[in-house]
Write a protein that holds these residues in place. Structure first.
Motif, PDB file in Angstrom:
ATOM      1  N   SER A 180       0.828  -1.209   0.000  1.00 47.95           N
ATOM      2  CA  SER A 180       0.000   0.000   0.000  1.00 47.95           C
ATOM      3  C   SER A 180       0.862   1.258   0.000  1.00 47.95           C
ATOM      4  O   SER A 180       0.477   2.281  -0.583  1.00 47.95           O
ATOM      5  CB  SER A 180      -0.933   0.002   1.223  1.00 47.95           C
ATOM      6  N   TYR A 219       2.477   1.217  -3.728  1.00 48.48           N
ATOM      7  CA  TYR A 219       1.506   1.477  -4.809  1.00 48.48           C
ATOM      8  C   TYR A 219       0.231   2.081  -4.206  1.00 48.48           C
ATOM      9  O   TYR A 219      -0.817   1.425  -4.156  1.00 48.48           O
ATOM     10  CB  TYR A 219       1.153   0.178  -5.539  1.00 48.48           C
ATOM     11  N   ASP A 244      -1.939   4.233  -5.209  1.00 47.80           N
ATOM     12  CA  ASP A 244      -3.095   4.406  -6.092  1.00 47.80           C
ATOM     13  C   ASP A 244      -3.602   3.086  -6.669  1.00 47.80           C
ATOM     14  O   ASP A 244      -4.810   2.901  -6.853  1.00 47.80           O
ATOM     15  CB  ASP A 244      -2.743   5.353  -7.246  1.00 47.80           C
ATOM     16  N   ASP A 245      -2.685   2.169  -6.976  1.00 41.74           N
ATOM     17  CA  ASP A 245      -3.058   0.912  -7.640  1.00 41.74           C
ATOM     18  C   ASP A 245      -3.449  -0.199  -6.671  1.00 41.74           C
ATOM     19  O   ASP A 245      -4.084  -1.171  -7.077  1.00 41.74           O
ATOM     20  CB  ASP A 245      -1.890   0.411  -8.509  1.00 41.74           C
ATOM     21  N   THR A 254      -8.150  -1.025  -3.168  1.00 41.73           N
ATOM     22  CA  THR A 254      -8.664  -1.522  -4.444  1.00 41.73           C
ATOM     23  C   THR A 254      -9.059  -2.996  -4.333  1.00 41.73           C
ATOM     24  O   THR A 254      -8.731  -3.681  -3.360  1.00 41.73           O
ATOM     25  CB  THR A 254      -7.608  -1.376  -5.557  1.00 41.73           C
TER      26      THR A 254
END
Length: 512
Positions: free
Chosen positions: A66, A69, A71-72, A76
Motif C-alpha cells: 500500500s 503502490y 493508487d493501484d 482496491t
C-alpha cells in the motif's frame, strides 16, 4: 462427572488390555528414544507453522504494498484479493486433502501439501507483472496465493490427523501437549515470526520505497524454508500401525453408515470451530484501537513492532493450554478457556468507554492480550485436538477437514457480519458500535462452552484406539464386512500403543 481439578489420568481405570510387546502390529519397539517417538509428531504437525507465517505475513506485506503502490493497490479490489484469496484455497485444500489422506495415505497427503507450499511460496516471492506492470504483479500474487491456500489447507486434515495418530507412541499423560506443541503452538509461532521478520528487515534496510520492495519479497521468501525442511523429514515417515489396520483405502467407504454414526458429533465440533473463528474477528477491532492510540503518526517501525507484541500474547495461552489439556482433558480445557474468554470479552465491552483511551492504553493492551491468551488456551489449542480424536481412523481426515473448513468459513462470515453489527449499533466511531461485537462474540463463547460441556465426549490418552474399536463394532452390527479394513501391509513399519485402555473417556460427558 469427573472432578476436573484432578489430572485426567487419576480417574479409576478399568482392566487394561496389555498387548504383547513382541507383537510388531501393536507395540512400539522398546529401544526407541524419546526423540524417535517425538519426531514423527513434529514432522506431521509442524507444517501448520506455514499457516501462521504465510497468513500472518500477508498483513504486513499489504501494508508495504500500500505504501509502494498507493493508487493501484490501497483500497482496491486487487489489494482485497491478495489479502483474502488464500482463504478460498484453504477451504478447498482442507476438503480435498481430507479425502486424499483417507483414500490414499497420510504421508502422500502431507508430502503433496508441503510441495504446494514450497512451489507457490516461491512463486509469490518471485511474482512479477509483464513489463513491470503493478496490475500484473497483483494478478500473479492473487493466483499464487490461491494455490498456496490449498497447500495450507492440506496441512490441517493431513498433518494434524497424522500427528494425532503418531502420539500413540508417546508416553501416556503427555500425548495431548505434544500434539498441541506441534500444531497450534506452531501456528502461533508462525504468527509471531511473520510479524518479526519484516520488522528486522525494516531495521536493516530502512523504510524508503526501494527498501520496502525488497522487504516484502524477503518476508514472503522466509515462508519457503519450513516446508522445504519438513519435506525431507516427511519422506522418512511410516504410516502408524493403527492407521494401517483401520484404513478404508482398499474399499468403497460406506458413507451412509459413516454419516449416520458421526453426523451429530461432527455438527457439534464444526459449530464450535465456526463460532470460535467467527468471534475472533472482533478482536481485530481492539487491535486497531490500540495501534491508533500508540501510533498516532502511523510510523511503520512502531506499527510493525506493536504487531509483534500483540501476536506474542498467543504464545502463553497456547503453551499453558497444552499442559492443561493433559491434566484436565481437552474437553474441560476447551470449556474453561471459552468461559474465561467470555468473561474478558464482557469486561472489554462494558469498560470500553474507559479503557479505549490513550490514558489507559497499557491496561487496554493487557486485557486485550488476556482475551487472546484465553482463546488460545481453550478453543485455539483444543478444537483441533477434539476434531482429530473424536472420529475413527478410516474417515478421520475427511471428518477433520470438514470441521476445519467450516471453521474457516466462520472467519469469512465474521468479516462480513461484524461490520454490519457495528454499523447497526452506531458505527465504528461510537462507543456502542465498538462494544457490540464483543457482546456478541462473548455470548457466542458461552454458547460454545455449553455445546462442549454437554455434547463433546471426553478425550483420554487412548481415545483413538477406543474410537476405532467402537466404530468397528458399529460396522459389524450394520452388516458391513470389517475384514475389508486395513492397507494390506500391516506390521511392515511403525507401531501401535503398548497399553490400551479400552474404555478411556467413557465416564465423562455425553456420548454422541
Amino acid at each position: 462427572m469427573r472432578n476436573i481439578f484432578k489430572p485426567a489420568e487419576e480417574e479409576p481405570l478399568p482392566d487394561l488390555e496389555v498387548v504383547d510387546p513382541n507383537d510388531p502390529t501393536s507395540a512400539a519397539p522398546p529401544t526407541k528414544t524419546k526423540w524417535q517417538r517425538l519426531w514423527p509428531v513434529f514432522a506431521c504437525g509442524a507444517g501448520l507453522y506455514s499457516d501462521g507465517y504465510l497468513n500472518g505475513v500477508i498483513g504486513t506485506v499489504n501494508t508495504m504494498l500500500s505504501k509502494i503502490y498507493p493508487d493501484d493497490y490501497k483500497g482496491t479490489t486487487a489489494g482485497k484479493n491478495v489479502a483474502s484469496i488464500a482463504f478460498a484455497g484453504t477451504v478447498f485444500g482442507q476438503l480435498l486433502f481430507g479425502w486424499v489422506a483417507d483414500n490414499y495415505s497420510r504421508k502422500f497427503a502431507m508430502t503433496a501439501s508441503a510441495l504446494l507450499l514450497i512451489l507457490f511460496a516461491t512463486l509469490c516471492t518471485a511474482s512479477y507483472g509483464a513489463g513491470g506492470s503493478p496490475n500484473g504483479l497483483f494478478t500473479m500474487l492473487t493466483v499464487c496465493r490461491f494455490f498456496l491456500g490449498i497447500g495450507i489447507g492440506g496441512e490441517y486434515p493431513a498433518g494434524s490427523v497424522a500427528a494425532a495418530e503418531a502420539t500413540g507412541e508417546i508416553q501416556k499423560g503427555t500425548r495431548n501437549r505434544w500434539f498441541i506443541f506441534f500444531t497450534n503452538l506452531m501456528i502461533d509461532l508462525g504468527f509471531v515470526v511473520s510479524a518479526f521478520v519484516p520488522l528486522v528487515f525494516l531495521w536493516i534496510l530502512g523504510d524508503d520505497l526501494h527498501s520496502l520492495r525488497a522487504n516484502w519479497r524477503i518476508s514472503l521468501g522466509f515462508g519457503i524454508i519450513p516446508p522445504f525442511l519438513l519435506f525431507f523429514l516427511r519422506a522418512r515417515l511410516h504410516e502408524p500401525e493403527q492407521t494401517k489396520k483401520n484404513t478404508m483405502k482398499r474399499v468403497k467407504t460406506p458413507y451412509s453408515l459413516v454419516i449416520k454414526y458421526y453426523w451429530k458429533r461432527l455438527l457439534v465440533v464444526s459449530a464450535i470451530w465456526f463460532i470460535y473463528d467467527f468471534s475472533v474477528y472482533s478482536a481485530g477491532i481492539y487491535s486497531s484501537s490500540i495501534l491508533t492510540f500508540v501510533i498516532p503518526d502511523q510510523s511503520l517501525y512502531k506499527s510493525f513492532g506493536w504487531n509483534v507484541v500483540l501476536n506474542l500474547f498467543y504464545i502463553p495461552g497456547a503453551f499453558s493450554g497444552a499442559f492443561m489439556s493433559d491434566y484436565f482433558g481437552p474437553k474441560w480445557t476447551l470449556v474453561i478457556g471459552l468461559v474465561l474468554q467470555a468473561i474478558l470479552g464482557y469486561i472489554m465491552a462494558g469498560c470500553y468507554a474507559s479503557l479505549a483511551t490513550s490514558q489507559y492504553v497499557a491496561a487496554f493492551t493487557v486485557v486485550y492480550g488476556l482475551f487472546l491468551t484465553f482463546g488460545e488456551m481453550g478453543p485455539g489449542d483444543n478444537i483441533g485436538l477434539v476434531a482429530s480424536k473424536t472420529c475413527a481412523t478410516a474417515v478421520r481426515g475427511q471428518y477433520y477437514g470438514i470441521a476445519a473448513a467450516i471453521g474457516k468459513i466462520g472467519a469469512f462470515v465474521g468479516t462480513y457480519v461484524f461490520p454490519t453489527i457495528i454499523k447497526s449499533a452506531g458505527g465504528e466511531d461510537s462507543i456502542r458500535g465498538n462494544q457490540a461485537p464483543f457482546w456478541v462474540s462473548s455470548s457466542l463463547c458461552v454458547f460454545s462452552a455449553l455445546l462442549a460441556l454437554f455434547f463433546v465426549p471426553s478425550i483420554g490418552q487412548d481415545t483413538i484406539v477406543r474410537e476405532d474399536r467402537l466404530f468397528k463394532e458399529y460396522l459389524e452390527e450394520q452388516g458391513w464386512d470389517v475384514s475389508q479394513l486395513g492397507s494390506g501391509d500391516e506390521g511392515s513399519g511403525g507401531s501401535g500403543v503398548v497399553v490400551v485402555d479400552e474404555r478411556d473417556g467413557e465416564k465423562d460427558g455425553a456420548k454422541i
